[in-house]
Design a protein around this motif. Structure first.
Motif, PDB file in Angstrom:
ATOM      1  N   VAL A 158       0.639  -1.228   0.115  1.00  0.00           N
ATOM      2  CA  VAL A 158      -0.035  -0.199  -0.099  1.00  0.00           C
ATOM      3  C   VAL A 158       0.906   1.237   0.062  1.00  0.00           C
ATOM      4  O   VAL A 158       0.557   2.202  -0.308  1.00  0.00           O
ATOM      5  N   PHE A 159       2.086   1.090   0.215  1.00  0.00           N
ATOM      6  CA  PHE A 159       3.015   2.390   0.614  1.00  0.00           C
ATOM      7  C   PHE A 159       2.867   3.091  -0.465  1.00  0.00           C
ATOM      8  O   PHE A 159       2.751   4.598  -0.417  1.00  0.00           O
ATOM      9  N   TRP A 160       2.988   2.916  -1.862  1.00  0.00           N
ATOM     10  CA  TRP A 160       3.022   3.695  -3.207  1.00  0.00           C
ATOM     11  C   TRP A 160       1.894   4.374  -3.408  1.00  0.00           C
ATOM     12  O   TRP A 160       1.724   5.217  -4.215  1.00  0.00           O
ATOM     13  N   ARG A 161       0.785   3.970  -2.596  1.00  0.00           N
ATOM     14  CA  ARG A 161      -0.689   4.687  -2.695  1.00  0.00           C
ATOM     15  C   ARG A 161      -1.071   5.622  -2.026  1.00  0.00           C
ATOM     16  O   ARG A 161      -2.170   6.153  -2.016  1.00  0.00           O
ATOM     17  N   LEU A 162      -0.079   6.030  -1.145  1.00  0.00           N
ATOM     18  CA  LEU A 162      -0.297   6.996  -0.315  1.00  0.00           C
ATOM     19  C   LEU A 162       0.601   8.202  -0.654  1.00  0.00           C
ATOM     20  O   LEU A 162       1.723   8.343  -0.815  1.00  0.00           O
ATOM     21  N   ASP A 163      -0.120   9.461  -0.941  1.00  0.00           N
ATOM     22  CA  ASP A 163       0.520  10.600  -1.137  1.00  0.00           C
ATOM     23  C   ASP A 163       0.793  11.584   0.049  1.00  0.00           C
ATOM     24  O   ASP A 163      -0.349  11.959   0.645  1.00  0.00           O
ATOM     25  N   VAL A 164       2.008  12.191   0.094  1.00  0.00           N
ATOM     26  CA  VAL A 164       2.276  12.968   1.184  1.00  0.00           C
ATOM     27  C   VAL A 164       2.837  14.361   0.547  1.00  0.00           C
ATOM     28  O   VAL A 164       3.961  14.412   0.177  1.00  0.00           O
ATOM     29  N   PRO A 165       2.059  15.186   0.414  1.00  0.00           N
ATOM     30  CA  PRO A 165       2.507  16.724  -0.160  1.00  0.00           C
ATOM     31  C   PRO A 165       3.440  17.375   0.878  1.00  0.00           C
ATOM     32  O   PRO A 165       3.001  17.072   2.094  1.00  0.00           O
ATOM     33  N   PRO A 166       4.245  18.054   0.331  1.00  0.00           N
ATOM     34  CA  PRO A 166       5.201  18.950   1.345  1.00  0.00           C
ATOM     35  C   PRO A 166       4.385  19.854   2.059  1.00  0.00           C
ATOM     36  O   PRO A 166       3.247  20.295   1.844  1.00  0.00           O
ATOM     37  N   LEU A 167       4.956  20.126   3.250  1.00  0.00           N
ATOM     38  CA  LEU A 167       4.224  20.889   4.503  1.00  0.00           C
ATOM     39  C   LEU A 167       2.878  20.529   4.609  1.00  0.00           C
ATOM     40  O   LEU A 167       1.976  21.218   4.824  1.00  0.00           O
ATOM     41  N   THR A 168       2.933  19.206   4.927  1.00  0.00           N
ATOM     42  CA  THR A 168       1.477  18.693   5.240  1.00  0.00           C
ATOM     43  C   THR A 168       1.398  18.127   6.622  1.00  0.00           C
ATOM     44  O   THR A 168       2.526  17.471   6.975  1.00  0.00           O
ATOM     45  N   VAL A 169       0.414  17.985   7.421  1.00  0.00           N
ATOM     46  CA  VAL A 169       0.583  17.511   8.666  1.00  0.00           C
ATOM     47  C   VAL A 169      -0.373  16.039   8.707  1.00  0.00           C
ATOM     48  O   VAL A 169      -1.419  15.997   8.139  1.00  0.00           O
ATOM     49  N   THR A 170       0.298  15.148   9.106  1.00  0.00           N
ATOM     50  CA  THR A 170      -0.620  13.853   9.468  1.00  0.00           C
ATOM     51  C   THR A 170      -0.177  13.250  10.936  1.00  0.00           C
ATOM     52  O   THR A 170       0.750  13.380  11.469  1.00  0.00           O
ATOM     53  N   GLU A 171      -1.456  13.065  11.557  1.00  0.00           N
ATOM     54  CA  GLU A 171      -1.399  12.687  12.814  1.00  0.00           C
ATOM     55  C   GLU A 171      -1.842  11.178  13.252  1.00  0.00           C
ATOM     56  O   GLU A 171      -2.752  10.779  12.667  1.00  0.00           O
ATOM     57  N   LEU A 172      -1.049  10.719  14.220  1.00  0.00           N
ATOM     58  CA  LEU A 172      -1.653   9.477  14.656  1.00  0.00           C
ATOM     59  C   LEU A 172      -1.669   9.550  16.198  1.00  0.00           C
ATOM     60  O   LEU A 172      -1.125  10.324  16.708  1.00  0.00           O
ATOM     61  N   SER A 173      -2.746   9.161  16.753  1.00  0.00           N
ATOM     62  CA  SER A 173      -3.125   9.208  18.088  1.00  0.00           C
ATOM     63  C   SER A 173      -3.307   7.866  18.614  1.00  0.00           C
ATOM     64  O   SER A 173      -3.883   7.015  17.981  1.00  0.00           O
ATOM     65  N   GLY A 174      -2.818   7.472  19.910  1.00  0.00           N
ATOM     66  CA  GLY A 174      -2.994   6.118  20.334  1.00  0.00           C
ATOM     67  C   GLY A 174      -3.019   5.844  21.882  1.00  0.00           C
ATOM     68  O   GLY A 174      -2.376   6.713  22.603  1.00  0.00           O
ATOM     69  N   ARG A 175      -3.485   4.706  22.087  1.00  0.00           N
ATOM     70  CA  ARG A 175      -3.510   4.145  23.800  1.00  0.00           C
ATOM     71  C   ARG A 175      -3.683   2.898  23.526  1.00  0.00           C
ATOM     72  O   ARG A 175      -4.499   2.306  22.395  1.00  0.00           O
ATOM     73  N   TRP A 179      -3.508   2.613  17.092  1.00  0.00           N
ATOM     74  CA  TRP A 179      -3.333   4.056  16.496  1.00  0.00           C
ATOM     75  C   TRP A 179      -4.652   4.457  15.659  1.00  0.00           C
ATOM     76  O   TRP A 179      -5.148   3.404  15.067  1.00  0.00           O
ATOM     77  N   ASN A 180      -4.758   5.800  15.837  1.00  0.00           N
ATOM     78  CA  ASN A 180      -5.824   6.134  15.137  1.00  0.00           C
ATOM     79  C   ASN A 180      -5.306   7.344  14.023  1.00  0.00           C
ATOM     80  O   ASN A 180      -4.132   7.962  14.512  1.00  0.00           O
ATOM     81  N   LEU A 181      -5.799   7.378  12.944  1.00  0.00           N
ATOM     82  CA  LEU A 181      -5.051   8.057  11.738  1.00  0.00           C
ATOM     83  C   LEU A 181      -6.085   9.389  11.635  1.00  0.00           C
ATOM     84  O   LEU A 181      -7.095   9.350  11.247  1.00  0.00           O
ATOM     85  N   ARG A 182      -5.227  10.570  11.415  1.00  0.00           N
ATOM     86  CA  ARG A 182      -5.771  11.883  11.024  1.00  0.00           C
ATOM     87  C   ARG A 182      -4.883  12.464   9.959  1.00  0.00           C
ATOM     88  O   ARG A 182      -3.556  12.675  10.179  1.00  0.00           O
ATOM     89  N   LEU A 183      -5.304  12.456   8.764  1.00  0.00           N
ATOM     90  CA  LEU A 183      -4.069  12.678   7.781  1.00  0.00           C
ATOM     91  C   LEU A 183      -4.482  13.979   6.735  1.00  0.00           C
ATOM     92  O   LEU A 183      -5.453  14.226   6.628  1.00  0.00           O
ATOM     93  N   GLY A 184      -3.171  14.241   6.096  1.00  0.00           N
ATOM     94  CA  GLY A 184      -3.126  15.332   5.037  1.00  0.00           C
ATOM     95  C   GLY A 184      -3.566  16.721   5.517  1.00  0.00           C
ATOM     96  O   GLY A 184      -4.283  17.472   4.503  1.00  0.00           O
ATOM     97  N   GLN A 185      -3.624  17.268   6.408  1.00  0.00           N
ATOM     98  CA  GLN A 185      -4.050  18.496   6.752  1.00  0.00           C
ATOM     99  C   GLN A 185      -2.901  19.434   6.596  1.00  0.00           C
ATOM    100  O   GLN A 185      -1.474  19.459   7.007  1.00  0.00           O
ATOM    101  N   PRO A 186      -3.272  20.633   5.843  1.00  0.00           N
ATOM    102  CA  PRO A 186      -2.008  21.650   5.682  1.00  0.00           C
ATOM    103  C   PRO A 186      -1.753  22.477   6.836  1.00  0.00           C
ATOM    104  O   PRO A 186      -2.655  22.521   7.571  1.00  0.00           O
ATOM    105  N   LEU A 187      -0.424  22.865   6.767  1.00  0.00           N
ATOM    106  CA  LEU A 187      -0.282  23.821   7.728  1.00  0.00           C
ATOM    107  C   LEU A 187      -0.966  25.141   7.450  1.00  0.00           C
ATOM    108  O   LEU A 187      -0.664  25.683   6.261  1.00  0.00           O
ATOM    109  N   ALA A 188      -1.630  25.707   8.399  1.00  0.00           N
ATOM    110  CA  ALA A 188      -2.421  26.830   8.123  1.00  0.00           C
ATOM    111  C   ALA A 188      -1.717  27.865   8.474  1.00  0.00           C
ATOM    112  O   ALA A 188      -0.820  27.899   9.365  1.00  0.00           O
TER     113      ALA A 188
END
Length: 193
Positions: A158-175, A179-188
């Protein structure tokens, strides 16, 4: 308390603009300006870590961050392809490129396979999961891909199917090991009153 990992991809560099395998160069002027504009948009982390590359160090500095270079979060070693464009490599070695893009265990360039990168990042995630609080990691795009692949238990293909643009935020949170995923947020860019 849950553990939050915030991954920030580096600002643009000439290799990114030319679809060239990263060769250690600095971020470009546009990347520096955009990172500086976004410097106040990130939550204050408990710790900052980064890939040991010039563009990650420079992006962190432009964002007003300082932290520890973390070898486990280094980018994918593409061996002898470093500095070359994907088009040039594909023209010279089409079978090798096809194998590399379809078989995560393949490393025809003499460097590191995608599978090896995912395993290295998975080991780091295990140690990060045991902590609490907020960690911000300025890392190469392939490290973000590997972290997402591993955190969600997806196959390395799956690795190559994930795009990560420059200066974007991807978050993982876990306990408790999840892990839970929140991805692709631009830096505001913060509002100025």
């Amino acid at each position: 308390m849950s553990n939050r990992l915030t991954f920030v991809s580096p600002a643009t560099s000439p290799s990114l603009r030319r679809a060239r395998f990263y060769d250690g160069e600095s971020i470009d002027g546009i990347g520096v300006a955009r990172a500086r504009e976004a410097s106040g948009s990130l939550s204050v982390p408990g710790r900052v870590v980064m890939s040991p590359t010039a563009r990650c160090r420079e992006t962190a500095a432009a964002l007003g961050l300082s932290g520890a270079e973390t070898p486990e979060l280094g980018g994918l070693d593409v061996g002898r392809w470093r500095g070359r464009t994907l088009d040039a490599v594909a023209a010279a070695e089409p079978e090798a490129v096809t194998r590399w893009l379809t078989d995560p265990g393949s490393a025809p360039h003499g460097g590191e396979s995608v599978q090896a990168l995912c395993e290295r990042v998975a080991r780091w995630l295990e140690t990060a999961r045991d902590g609490e609080g907020r960690t911000l990691a300025v890392v190469e795009p392939e490290v973000v891909r590997a972290a997402i692949t591993e955190a969600l238990g997806m196959p390395a293909a799956v690795f190559w199917r994930l795009d990560v643009p420059p200066l974007t935020v991807t978050e993982l949170s876990g306990r408790s090991g999840r892990w839970n995923l929140r991805l692709g947020q631009p830096l505001a860019v913060p509002d100025v009153d």
